[in-house]
Design an enzyme around this catalytic site. Structure first.
Site, PDB file in Angstrom:
ATOM      1  N   GLY A  13       0.821  -1.217   0.000  1.00  0.00           N
ATOM      2  CA  GLY A  13       0.000   0.000   0.000  1.00  0.00           C
ATOM      3  C   GLY A  13       0.847   1.255   0.000  1.00  0.00           C
ATOM      4  N   ALA A  14       1.957   1.198  -0.748  1.00  0.00           N
ATOM      5  CA  ALA A  14       2.941   2.295  -0.695  1.00  0.00           C
ATOM      6  C   ALA A  14       2.761   3.307  -1.820  1.00  0.00           C
ATOM      7  CB  ALA A  14       4.358   1.728  -0.725  1.00  0.00           C
ATOM      8  N   VAL A  64      -3.004  -7.455  -1.952  1.00  0.00           N
ATOM      9  CA  VAL A  64      -2.505  -8.243  -0.816  1.00  0.00           C
ATOM     10  C   VAL A  64      -3.558  -9.205  -0.252  1.00  0.00           C
ATOM     11  CG1 VAL A  64      -0.794  -6.501  -0.154  1.00  0.00           C
ATOM     12  CG2 VAL A  64      -3.041  -6.508   0.974  1.00  0.00           C
ATOM     13  N   ASN A  90       1.672  -2.320   5.272  1.00  0.00           N
ATOM     14  CA  ASN A  90       1.073  -0.988   5.474  1.00  0.00           C
ATOM     15  C   ASN A  90      -0.342  -0.883   4.905  1.00  0.00           C
ATOM     16  OD1 ASN A  90       1.138   2.124   5.748  1.00  0.00           O
ATOM     17  ND2 ASN A  90       0.829   1.774   3.555  1.00  0.00           N
ATOM     18  N   SER A 145      -3.316   0.598  14.062  1.00  0.00           N
ATOM     19  CA  SER A 145      -3.984   1.850  14.416  1.00  0.00           C
ATOM     20  C   SER A 145      -4.410   1.807  15.882  1.00  0.00           C
ATOM     21  CB  SER A 145      -5.230   1.993  13.532  1.00  0.00           C
ATOM     22  OG  SER A 145      -6.082   2.994  14.036  1.00  0.00           O
ATOM     23  N   TYR A 159     -13.206  -2.034  10.948  1.00  0.00           N
ATOM     24  CA  TYR A 159     -11.812  -1.615  10.710  1.00  0.00           C
ATOM     25  C   TYR A 159     -10.988  -1.884  11.969  1.00  0.00           C
ATOM     26  CZ  TYR A 159      -7.952   1.780  10.046  1.00  0.00           C
ATOM     27  OH  TYR A 159      -6.725   2.395   9.949  1.00  0.00           O
ATOM     28  N   ALA A 161     -11.642  -3.995  14.294  1.00  0.00           N
ATOM     29  CA  ALA A 161     -11.512  -5.442  14.508  1.00  0.00           C
ATOM     30  C   ALA A 161     -10.362  -6.004  13.674  1.00  0.00           C
ATOM     31  CB  ALA A 161     -12.825  -6.130  14.135  1.00  0.00           C
ATOM     32  N   LYS A 163      -7.747  -4.321  12.526  1.00  0.00           N
ATOM     33  CA  LYS A 163      -6.483  -3.763  13.050  1.00  0.00           C
ATOM     34  C   LYS A 163      -6.066  -4.480  14.334  1.00  0.00           C
ATOM     35  CE  LYS A 163      -5.205  -0.592  10.181  1.00  0.00           C
ATOM     36  NZ  LYS A 163      -4.116  -1.010   9.270  1.00  0.00           N
ATOM     37  N   ILE A 192      -3.762  10.598  11.335  1.00  0.00           N
ATOM     38  CA  ILE A 192      -2.909  11.078  10.244  1.00  0.00           C
ATOM     39  C   ILE A 192      -3.775  11.969   9.358  1.00  0.00           C
ATOM     40  CG2 ILE A 192      -1.360  10.420   8.368  1.00  0.00           C
ATOM     41  CD1 ILE A 192      -0.682   9.239  11.165  1.00  0.00           C
TER      42      ILE A 192
HETATM   43  N1  LIG Z   1      -4.758   7.807   7.862  1.00  0.00           N
HETATM   44  C1  LIG Z   1      -4.934   7.623   9.173  1.00  0.00           C
HETATM   45  O1  LIG Z   1      -5.452   8.470   9.903  1.00  0.00           O
HETATM   46  C2  LIG Z   1      -4.485   6.327   9.787  1.00  0.00           C
HETATM   47  C3  LIG Z   1      -4.615   6.187  11.164  1.00  0.00           C
HETATM   48  C4  LIG Z   1      -4.215   5.000  11.757  1.00  0.00           C
HETATM   49  C5  LIG Z   1      -3.692   3.983  10.972  1.00  0.00           C
HETATM   50  N2  LIG Z   1      -3.586   4.147   9.621  1.00  0.00           N
HETATM   51  C6  LIG Z   1      -3.056   3.022   8.848  1.00  0.00           C
HETATM   52  O2  LIG Z   1      -1.912   3.463   8.123  1.00  0.00           O
HETATM   53  C7  LIG Z   1      -1.826   2.703   6.911  1.00  0.00           C
HETATM   54  C8  LIG Z   1      -1.704   3.659   5.741  1.00  0.00           C
HETATM   55  O3  LIG Z   1      -2.810   4.536   5.767  1.00  0.00           O
HETATM   56  P1  LIG Z   1      -2.979   5.722   4.710  1.00  0.00           P
HETATM   57  O4  LIG Z   1      -3.793   6.744   5.383  1.00  0.00           O
HETATM   58  O5  LIG Z   1      -1.663   6.082   4.146  1.00  0.00           O
HETATM   59  O6  LIG Z   1      -3.880   4.969   3.605  1.00  0.00           O
HETATM   60  P2  LIG Z   1      -4.209   5.383   2.098  1.00  0.00           P
HETATM   61  O7  LIG Z   1      -5.574   4.838   1.802  1.00  0.00           O
HETATM   62  O8  LIG Z   1      -3.950   6.827   1.875  1.00  0.00           O
HETATM   63  O9  LIG Z   1      -3.125   4.570   1.250  1.00  0.00           O
HETATM   64  C9  LIG Z   1      -3.080   3.169   1.323  1.00  0.00           C
HETATM   65  C10 LIG Z   1      -2.754   2.577  -0.022  1.00  0.00           C
HETATM   66  O10 LIG Z   1      -3.024   1.172   0.110  1.00  0.00           O
HETATM   67  C11 LIG Z   1      -3.513   0.709  -1.129  1.00  0.00           C
HETATM   68  N3  LIG Z   1      -4.284  -0.522  -0.967  1.00  0.00           N
HETATM   69  C12 LIG Z   1      -5.567  -0.639  -0.524  1.00  0.00           C
HETATM   70  N4  LIG Z   1      -5.949  -1.924  -0.599  1.00  0.00           N
HETATM   71  C13 LIG Z   1      -4.893  -2.630  -1.070  1.00  0.00           C
HETATM   72  C14 LIG Z   1      -4.688  -3.991  -1.375  1.00  0.00           C
HETATM   73  N5  LIG Z   1      -5.678  -4.892  -1.221  1.00  0.00           N
HETATM   74  N6  LIG Z   1      -3.483  -4.395  -1.867  1.00  0.00           N
HETATM   75  C15 LIG Z   1      -2.490  -3.484  -2.049  1.00  0.00           C
HETATM   76  N7  LIG Z   1      -2.634  -2.163  -1.788  1.00  0.00           N
HETATM   77  C16 LIG Z   1      -3.825  -1.736  -1.302  1.00  0.00           C
HETATM   78  C17 LIG Z   1      -4.374   1.828  -1.655  1.00  0.00           C
HETATM   79  O11 LIG Z   1      -4.515   1.748  -3.068  1.00  0.00           O
HETATM   80  C18 LIG Z   1      -3.598   3.073  -1.193  1.00  0.00           C
HETATM   81  O12 LIG Z   1      -2.762   3.580  -2.234  1.00  0.00           O
HETATM   82  C19 LIG Z   1      -3.049   1.815   6.874  1.00  0.00           C
HETATM   83  O13 LIG Z   1      -2.731   0.514   7.368  1.00  0.00           O
HETATM   84  C20 LIG Z   1      -4.006   2.508   7.799  1.00  0.00           C
HETATM   85  O14 LIG Z   1      -4.955   1.616   8.331  1.00  0.00           O
HETATM   86  C21 LIG Z   1      -3.969   5.287   9.010  1.00  0.00           C
END
Ligand SMILES: NC(=O)c1ccc[n+]([C@@H]2O[C@H](COP(=O)([O-])OP(=O)(O)OC[C@H]3O[C@@H](n4cnc5c(N)ncnc54)[C@H](O)[C@@H]3O)[C@@H](O)[C@H]2O)c1
Length: 248
Positions: A13-14, A64, A90, A145, A159, A161, A163, A192
């Site tokens: 998810g990068a 994934v 990620n 998270s 979500y 659950a 995490k 974030i």
């Molecule tokens: N944004 C927040 O406030 C926050 C808070 C706590 C935790 N997180 C966690 O941080 C991580 C990153 O969050 P973010 O805000 O950068 O997310 P985001 O949605 O901005 O980016 C995540 C990327 O993952 C990709 N993705 C989604 N499903 C996928 C799959 N099945 N296979 C491969 N790639 C996939 C998406 O296309 C996207 O480009 C996540 O695990 C999220 O749960 C985020």
């Protein structure tokens, strides 16, 4: 310190935000980085950006949640970059994720959160763990998270659950592979800021003791630390990266 020269890393998810920040920092520290995303154009854009900065990166688009796609994708990474030393799980926000209280949720909606946040972690971990154990070195970090650690009245129970399930898996798994030179840790993120709306940002910031929401740049250094040689005595831990939002 924290030199990753010669290491091969996969960040799932990068293609944007947090994962992009992690991929870029690991590459800056010398790792060859496979940039995974569900959307090929996102993965390609980040991989190109890393290459332009002088780093080594490969675009590795796959889903994934699909075990066959993960197997094929990880094999391609190993062929192109070498055996995987570092996995950062990620990917965790399913496309189109909304906020809905459990009672209003259709059961058909449940699985996408668990598929991504638990099964996605399991598939990717399974694809790289045998090689890590054989080489007696490996680092796995899962991005979780605060929603997996405490209750929040935000309509994100499924979500949370998913995490929480990943956090629990990482702890047990860390015990199983600790003797093979593989560490398995979790970073649990707070709020974030992916929004562009200053009102939303300001409201979110008021809930954070340090007075601001997190940015992608706030997350990557904690992951770099956990995947480094220097962190070899840290495993099975959950590092809160949250501006003090949750203190456990
Ligand atoms: N944004 C927040 O406030 C926050 C808070 C706590 C935790 N997180 C966690 O941080 C991580 C990153 O969050 P973010 O805000 O950068 O997310 P985001 O949605 O901005 O980016 C995540 C990327 O993952 C990709 N993705 C989604 N499903 C996928 C799959 N099945 N296979 C491969 N790639 C996939 C998406 O296309 C996207 O480009 C996540 O695990 C999220 O749960 C985020």
């Amino acid at each position: 310190m924290f030199d990753l020269t010669g290491r091969v890393a996969v960040v799932t998810g990068a293609g944007q935000n947090v994962g992009e920040g992690i991929a870029r920092l690991l590459a800056q520290r010398g790792a060859a980085v496979a940039v995974n995303d569900l959307f090929a154009e996102r993965a390609e854009g980040v991989a190109e950006g890393i290459a332009q900065e002088g780093g080594k990166a490969l675009s590795a688009p796959f889903d994934v949640t699909d075990p066959e796609a993960v197997g094929t994708g990880m094999a391609h990474v190993a062929e192109q970059l070498g055996p995987v030393d570092i996995l950062v799980n990620n990917a965790g926000v399913p496309p189109g994720m909304g906020v809905t209280p459990f009672r209003e949720m259709d059961p058909g909606e449940w699985s996408k959160y668990v598929d991504l946040n638990l099964y996605g972690v399991l598939h990717c971990t399974r694809a790289v763990i045998e090689g890590m154990c054989e080489r007696n070195w490996g680092r796995i970090v899962t991005v979780s998270s605060g929603a997996g650690q405490t209750g929040l009245n935000l309509g994100i129970s499924l979500y949370g659950a998913g995490k929480g399930a990943a956090i629990s898996f990482m702890r047990h798994f860390a015990m199983e592979v600790a003797g093979q030179g593989v560490t398995a840790n979790t970073v649990a993120l707070g709020l974030i800021d992916n929004h562009r709306d200053p009102t939303v940002t300001a409201a979110m910031a008021r809930q954070v003791p340090v007075g601001r929401t997190g940015q992608a740049a706030d997350i990557a250094p904690s992951v770099l630390f956990l995947v480094s040689e220097e962190a070899s005595w840290i495993t099975g831990q959950i590092l809160g990266v949250n501006g003090g939002n949750l203190m456990l």
